[in-house]
Design an enzyme around this catalytic site. Structure first.
Site, PDB file in Angstrom:
ATOM      1  N   CYS A 217       5.950  -3.996  -3.705  1.00  0.00           N
ATOM      2  CA  CYS A 217       7.277  -4.238  -3.331  1.00  0.00           C
ATOM      3  C   CYS A 217       7.898  -5.232  -4.418  1.00  0.00           C
ATOM      4  CB  CYS A 217       7.480  -4.509  -2.017  1.00  0.00           C
ATOM      5  SG  CYS A 217       9.440  -4.481  -1.234  1.00  0.00           S
TER       6      CYS A 217
ATOM      7  N   HIS B  84       4.621  -1.030   1.422  1.00  0.00           N
ATOM      8  CA  HIS B  84       3.578  -2.050   2.371  1.00  0.00           C
ATOM      9  C   HIS B  84       2.624  -1.517   3.135  1.00  0.00           C
ATOM     10  CE1 HIS B  84       6.181  -5.409   1.254  1.00  0.00           C
ATOM     11  NE2 HIS B  84       7.235  -4.766   1.316  1.00  0.00           N
TER      12      HIS B  84
END
Length: 506
Positions: A335, A443
């Site tokens: 991310c 994630h």
């Protein structure tokens, strides 16, 4: 009809409220009850995406998992995600409301009280028991007037309160007595008893203190919970990083994984599974030598990518990451970490920070543009590029929580294709790769055994080791059961059952 409630408050932050709620959720689930966790307001950078795309605190998602129920936004109606010393992003019922100062947020609280009450009522109408978690301490004089998470909730629900103290910190009896002294009379009346947490040693040595508490406050001790070692459950926020290793191992028989401890690190709990593998040492680092020496470097998520990228340049850690990439040694960016590894991060509208544009580390062939819409999804992805022992075509589950849009350069290939978001089919691409560097906005991949284990085997082979730690992995369900068993053995469950049952007759 509204079901009974039980509330867990603490004498301070990080005394173990979240874990106690988690254990109680599992314990009452084992008894056949439909249990729901609830926390009116959570301040955390470790968050979770529910199946319908709402963002809530990670702790409430873990508690729902322990209870065997689907996490919903009503379990954590208000989530604050700090963006600096004075600003936080405010998430209401799983959706971003706006970023605001503490003063502006206090002005919003009268409106939020209604949202909190409605959320708790919904849970009480659809479950057999709701276990409520407080935040910090209920006795902070400067915060009590605007409280929406501790005694405000307890009074609204007429919830009996278990007050928890951490004896590992010292001063637990003073903390209990001091908290009771600072509460108003109607608030003290809701405290059903005390729970001492994280005890190590012979419980009989506490008896004089427990007797004193009963005499001084008129409230009983409802349990002394021992320190539970090596519990593999997600921590609520980065305060727990102070207890994590910050140096690599000195054993040539271990796989060393370094995670950069960014100032605004978020969702670091997704690496917990790595920490519980035999033969693997995970360290949260902020020095260049560890970046160069580790077998794998991970750049984690960030609540403010550009600000943390500027910090990497200021500390000269950026140069160490770039040198590692030149050596073609494994790096994974998740991310914000993926965005940091690219060519540029642009935020012309100041959505995430005041830095309009900053040069990335230039390791991966993409750039990031921050957009106003925050993407929150549960996702299923397919690997498009074999690397780190992973085979093309493998499918994994994860989640997305990000603002930035990734733009790949020069026909660079994605690392993943996303073919499901929030249980709906789609086909979009994600991330990029180059040599021994992988970047993704997804994630939660390390929770997937068939993602984590091939990578560990690959790293072991690079080091001339044979990795054989897979058999030692402990499931979350086993940990929930271990925690529940500990509470059942060390809490006065007869007294707690009576406290809950009394609500059914009044």
């Amino acid at each position: 009809m509204k079901c009974p409630v039980l509330m867990v408050q603490g004498t301070a932050s990080s005394v173990g409220k979240s874990l106690l709620v988690t254990g109680l959720c599992r314990l009452f689930k084992q008894r056949g009850l439909r249990v729901a966790p609830f926390k009116a307001q959570n301040m955390a950078l470790n968050s979770y995406v529910t199946p319908d795309g709402a963002e809530i605190g990670r702790a409430q998602a873990v508690q729902a998992d322990a209870a065997g129920v689907t996490p919903t936004a009503t379990m954590n109606p208000i989530l604050l995600k700090p963006e600096g010393d004075r600003w936080s992003q405010v998430v209401i019922l799983g959706k971003v409301h706006q970023s605001m100062t503490a003063l502006d947020y206090h002005r919003l609280k009268p409106e939020l009280r209604q949202t909190i009450g409605q959320s708790l009522d919904q849970l009480r109408e659809t479950h057999d028991l709701v276990i409520i978690e407080g935040a910090g301490s209920p006795a902070e004089i400067n915060l009590k007037a605007n409280d929406i998470v501790n005694m405000f909730v307890a009074k609204q629900a007429q919830a009996p309160v278990l007050l928890v103290g951490d004896i590992d910190r010292g001063g637990v009896f003073a903390s209990f007595v001091g908290t009771m002294e600072l509460l108003d009379a109607d608030e003290r009346n809701l405290v059903a008893g005390f729970v001492i947490n994280k005890f190590r040693g012979d419980k009989s040595l506490l008896d004089p203190g427990l007797d004193f508490l009963d005499d001084r406050t008129g409230r009983p001790s409802l349990g002394v919970v021992p320190y539970v070692k090596n519990l593999r459950l997600a921590e609520e926020d980065s305060i727990a990083l102070s207890e994590r290793p910050n140096f690599l191992s000195d054993s040539p028989r271990k796989i060393d994984i370094a995670i950069i401890r960014l100032p605004r690190i978020s969702n670091y709990d997704e690496f917990d599974a790595l920490e519980h593998e035999l033969g693997v040492h995970v360290a949260y680092v902020s020095d260049g030598q560890s970046i160069l020496d580790a077998d794998l470097l991970i750049i984690p998520g960030s609540k403010s990518t550009s600000t943390d990228l500027a910090w990497l340049y200021e500390t000269e850690l950026a140069a160490a990451i770039q040198e590692r990439a030149r050596q073609q040694r494994p790096i994974i960016g998740i991310c914000g970490g993926c965005q940091i590894l690219g060519q540029r991060v642009s935020d012309p509208n100041g959505i995430e920070s005041s830095i309009a544009e900053i040069q990335g580390l230039g390791v991966l062939p993409h750039e990031t543009v921050m957009e106003r819409h925050k993407l929150t999804t549960q996702a299923r992805v397919k690997l498009e590029q074999s690397m780190f022992g992973l085979d093309t075509g493998q499918s994994y589950r994860g989640y997305e929580i990000h603002l930035g849009k990734l733009i790949r350069h020069n026909q660079a290939g994605p690392i993943f294709s996303i073919h499901e978001r929030n249980q709906e089919d789609c086909l979009v691409t994600d991330g990029s790769y180059q040599d021994s560097v992988m970047g993704t906005l997804i994630h939660g991949l390390f929770d997937e055994d068939h993602f984590r284990r091939p990578i560990l085997a690959y790293l072991a082979a690079l080091k001339g080791l044979t990795w054989a730690g897979a058999e030692a992995l402990v499931s979350r369900d086993m940990e929930y059961d271990r925690l529940a068993k500990t509470l059942e053995e060390h809490l006065d469950m007869h007294a707690i059952d009576a406290i809950i049952e009394k609500q059914r007759t009044t």
